[in-house]
Design a protein around this motif. Sequence first.
Motif, PDB file in Angstrom:
ATOM      1  N   ARG A  24      -5.583  15.841   1.998  1.00  0.00           N
ATOM      2  CA  ARG A  24      -5.813  17.283   1.841  1.00  0.00           C
ATOM      3  C   ARG A  24      -7.121  17.651   2.552  1.00  0.00           C
ATOM      4  N   ARG A  25      -7.049  18.641   3.414  1.00  0.00           N
ATOM      5  CA  ARG A  25      -8.228  19.169   4.092  1.00  0.00           C
ATOM      6  C   ARG A  25      -8.297  20.673   3.853  1.00  0.00           C
ATOM      7  N   PRO A  26      -9.504  21.216   3.706  1.00  0.00           N
ATOM      8  CA  PRO A  26      -9.614  22.666   3.474  1.00  0.00           C
ATOM      9  C   PRO A  26      -8.942  23.470   4.571  1.00  0.00           C
ATOM     10  N   GLY A  27      -8.079  24.412   4.149  1.00  0.00           N
ATOM     11  CA  GLY A  27      -7.437  25.297   5.097  1.00  0.00           C
ATOM     12  C   GLY A  27      -6.285  24.697   5.874  1.00  0.00           C
ATOM     13  N   ARG A  28      -5.874  23.485   5.526  1.00  0.00           N
ATOM     14  CA  ARG A  28      -4.769  22.838   6.250  1.00  0.00           C
ATOM     15  C   ARG A  28      -3.688  22.409   5.260  1.00  0.00           C
ATOM     16  N   PRO A  29      -2.440  22.297   5.722  1.00  0.00           N
ATOM     17  CA  PRO A  29      -1.387  21.776   4.843  1.00  0.00           C
ATOM     18  C   PRO A  29      -1.612  20.300   4.536  1.00  0.00           C
ATOM     19  N   VAL A  30      -1.082  19.857   3.427  1.00  0.00           N
ATOM     20  CA  VAL A  30      -1.191  18.442   3.055  1.00  0.00           C
ATOM     21  C   VAL A  30      -0.464  17.584   4.087  1.00  0.00           C
ATOM     22  N   ALA A  31      -1.131  16.538   4.551  1.00  0.00           N
ATOM     23  CA  ALA A  31      -0.549  15.620   5.536  1.00  0.00           C
ATOM     24  C   ALA A  31      -0.225  14.293   4.864  1.00  0.00           C
ATOM     25  N   GLU A  32       0.921  13.746   5.204  1.00  0.00           N
ATOM     26  CA  GLU A  32       1.331  12.451   4.645  1.00  0.00           C
ATOM     27  C   GLU A  32       1.447  11.436   5.774  1.00  0.00           C
ATOM     28  N   HIS A  33       0.832  10.267   5.580  1.00  0.00           N
ATOM     29  CA  HIS A  33       0.926   9.230   6.600  1.00  0.00           C
ATOM     30  C   HIS A  33       0.626   7.872   5.984  1.00  0.00           C
ATOM     31  N   ASP A  34       0.893   6.823   6.741  1.00  0.00           N
ATOM     32  CA  ASP A  34       0.608   5.456   6.332  1.00  0.00           C
ATOM     33  C   ASP A  34      -0.743   5.031   6.871  1.00  0.00           C
ATOM     34  N   MET A  35      -1.584   4.484   5.992  1.00  0.00           N
ATOM     35  CA  MET A  35      -2.829   3.892   6.462  1.00  0.00           C
ATOM     36  C   MET A  35      -2.575   2.527   7.090  1.00  0.00           C
ATOM     37  N   VAL A  36      -1.549   1.807   6.592  1.00  0.00           N
ATOM     38  CA  VAL A  36      -1.251   0.474   7.106  1.00  0.00           C
ATOM     39  C   VAL A  36       0.005   0.515   7.963  1.00  0.00           C
ATOM     40  N   GLU A  37       0.023  -0.318   8.942  1.00  0.00           N
ATOM     41  CA  GLU A  37       1.184  -0.424   9.824  1.00  0.00           C
ATOM     42  C   GLU A  37       2.288  -1.201   9.123  1.00  0.00           C
ATOM     43  N   ARG A  38       3.445  -0.603   8.957  1.00  0.00           N
ATOM     44  CA  ARG A  38       4.558  -1.255   8.261  1.00  0.00           C
ATOM     45  C   ARG A  38       5.225  -2.258   9.197  1.00  0.00           C
ATOM     46  N   ALA A  39       5.579  -3.402   8.655  1.00  0.00           N
ATOM     47  CA  ALA A  39       6.207  -4.442   9.472  1.00  0.00           C
ATOM     48  C   ALA A  39       7.024  -5.354   8.579  1.00  0.00           C
ATOM     49  N   GLU A  40       8.071  -5.906   9.131  1.00  0.00           N
ATOM     50  CA  GLU A  40       8.886  -6.893   8.444  1.00  0.00           C
ATOM     51  C   GLU A  40       8.388  -8.290   8.795  1.00  0.00           C
ATOM     52  N   PRO A  41       8.585  -9.268   7.902  1.00  0.00           N
ATOM     53  CA  PRO A  41       8.209 -10.644   8.232  1.00  0.00           C
ATOM     54  C   PRO A  41       8.875 -11.106   9.523  1.00  0.00           C
ATOM     55  N   ARG A  42       8.126 -11.867  10.294  1.00  0.00           N
ATOM     56  CA  ARG A  42       8.641 -12.430  11.543  1.00  0.00           C
ATOM     57  C   ARG A  42       8.751 -13.935  11.403  1.00  0.00           C
ATOM     58  N   ALA A  43       9.417 -14.554  12.366  1.00  0.00           N
ATOM     59  CA  ALA A  43       9.630 -16.004  12.299  1.00  0.00           C
ATOM     60  C   ALA A  43       8.322 -16.759  12.149  1.00  0.00           C
ATOM     61  N   GLY A  44       7.288 -16.330  12.861  1.00  0.00           N
ATOM     62  CA  GLY A  44       6.013 -17.047  12.806  1.00  0.00           C
ATOM     63  C   GLY A  44       5.054 -16.535  11.762  1.00  0.00           C
ATOM     64  N   SER A  45       5.375 -15.405  11.113  1.00  0.00           N
ATOM     65  CA  SER A  45       4.464 -14.758  10.163  1.00  0.00           C
ATOM     66  C   SER A  45       5.245 -14.274   8.949  1.00  0.00           C
ATOM     67  N   PRO A  46       5.321 -15.089   7.898  1.00  0.00           N
ATOM     68  CA  PRO A  46       6.108 -14.689   6.726  1.00  0.00           C
ATOM     69  C   PRO A  46       5.496 -13.529   5.950  1.00  0.00           C
ATOM     70  N   TYR A  47       4.204 -13.260   6.150  1.00  0.00           N
ATOM     71  CA  TYR A  47       3.540 -12.147   5.467  1.00  0.00           C
ATOM     72  C   TYR A  47       3.171 -11.126   6.539  1.00  0.00           C
TER      73      TYR A  47
ATOM     74  N   TYR B  10       0.839  -1.192   0.000  1.00  0.00           N
ATOM     75  CA  TYR B  10       0.000   0.000   0.000  1.00  0.00           C
ATOM     76  C   TYR B  10       0.883   1.255   0.000  1.00  0.00           C
ATOM     77  N   PRO B  11       0.533   2.253  -0.816  1.00  0.00           N
ATOM     78  CA  PRO B  11       1.309   3.498  -0.804  1.00  0.00           C
ATOM     79  C   PRO B  11       0.934   4.368   0.396  1.00  0.00           C
ATOM     80  N   ARG B  12       1.772   5.339   0.685  1.00  0.00           N
ATOM     81  CA  ARG B  12       1.445   6.301   1.737  1.00  0.00           C
ATOM     82  C   ARG B  12       0.335   7.241   1.263  1.00  0.00           C
ATOM     83  N   MET B  13      -0.418   7.755   2.218  1.00  0.00           N
ATOM     84  CA  MET B  13      -1.535   8.643   1.916  1.00  0.00           C
ATOM     85  C   MET B  13      -1.092  10.105   1.924  1.00  0.00           C
ATOM     86  N   LEU B  14      -1.618  10.864   0.978  1.00  0.00           N
ATOM     87  CA  LEU B  14      -1.542  12.319   0.999  1.00  0.00           C
ATOM     88  C   LEU B  14      -2.959  12.830   1.251  1.00  0.00           C
TER      89      LEU B  14
END
Length: 491
Positions: A89-112, A83-87
């Motif tokens: 836009r809200r009226p009257g506010r600067p553009v905010a960038e953030h992740d909708m999904v929590e980024r994580a690396e594969p773990r021993a018990g969870s390859p995905y 998933y890409p990061r979100m941009l």
Amino acid sequence: MTSLNAVKGTAEAPNTEVLVVGAGPTGLTLACDLRRRGIDVRVVERADRLAPGSRGKGIQPRTMEVLDDLGLAPAVRAAGGPYPRMLVRRPGRPVAEHDMVERAEPRAGSPYAEVWMLPQWRTQELLYARLRELGGEVAFGTAVTELAQDATAVTARLSTGGTVRAAYAVACDGGRSTVRAALGIGMTGTTVDPEPSVVADVRLSGLDRGHWHVWQDDTRGALALCPMAGTDTFQLFARHAALEEGSPPEEILRRLLATRTDLSPDQLKEVAHASQFRVNAALAERFRAGRVLLAGDAAHIHSPAGGQGLNTSVQDAYNLGWKLGLVLRGQAAEALLDTYEEERAPLAAQVLGLSTRLHGRAARRGRETQQLDLAYPDSSLSRHPAAPHPSPLSPGDRAPDAPLTAPGDSAPGGARRVFDLLRGPHFTLLAVGDAAPPVGLPAYLRTHAVAATAPYAPDGLYLVRPDGYLALITEDPGEVTAYVTGLASAT
């Protein structure tokens, strides 16, 4: 379609083992799982092709494990992307960038480790290709117009003029399931958002494909454009919007771009698919009526928030497939099918609650949406010995992945990880350390002697169901024998 009524008396023998009604992700997953078990399956689909559109675009980590088991993980990984990061836009506010999904690396018990983006139409294509590799097919342009059942089979009359007689039928025909209606099974639920929303697959010019673009306006309504991994399209989602009868979708979507975004309407080049829907949350009053079972949206309807609908539906099929397989091959009593509703209905209700809570919220999607922690601790199929085994795992838990041996050591059949041993349509018994497995186990159960490795420790017998959940953990081989014997008699 008439109501489904029992037909008394002796009827002709079934001409197929399972009739699957609907060729969406649920029906295709179930058909694939049954075909790899050697079960004869007939899949019918009212539409003349696979459903278009990217609506269910997130493959959660637990569903990736299911697709891995079905032999599809490499194709899914190749066809999709993160998933890409979100941009935002809200009226009257600067553009905010953030992740909708929590980024994580594969773990021993969870390859995905995190949700993977793949448009629903592409997921369906990959499942359909896999079904055909397994010798299955879909009869498109074929609706079920009438159903009846007796003590031995279900008879379905088809819109093409023929009939199918199957030992069991599974309704995978969506939230407006005609089979569920014919069974007279009601839905209990609520309207999450009374206003319609629009979702569409569009081609745009001049918009950055490296971000998920969101225009958030509480007055006019939110609009989002998400680049679809592996395609040249964006998924457009507009809350509180509708497709007007008689107006071309292009005209309506250009108007939405003009009123809700800072894009030019002329940047919209093509509408590949568009639809509207209202967000409801509902659960079927029961998942089984005799020889007919409900799965996917036919059994539960979700808000799209959190990416739970498609994933929960695929896992319905994964839970049901092995149970139908054992029953049809005479390796388990028919009562095993009762555990499908016993296990899936509470989880569906739990997921409905989660999707409803997340609806309209910008909260980051993390572990709670990944479905790795869903479990069946209270199921009648999860056996808890009087003397609990000291493992950190418990019956009903998802069986995690783990390395089998240190680098350079040998492993059963060349397997390197626990998932290598679990992959396939069988039960798996892990005889860890010095634990001695019983003899005379049925052919559908494969036994592997492995060294203790966290969390499969200390020594013991770890019995894993075909859908990857722990059935039993014990040091007593007699309890394993009793478990499989119980499947053949009653559950």
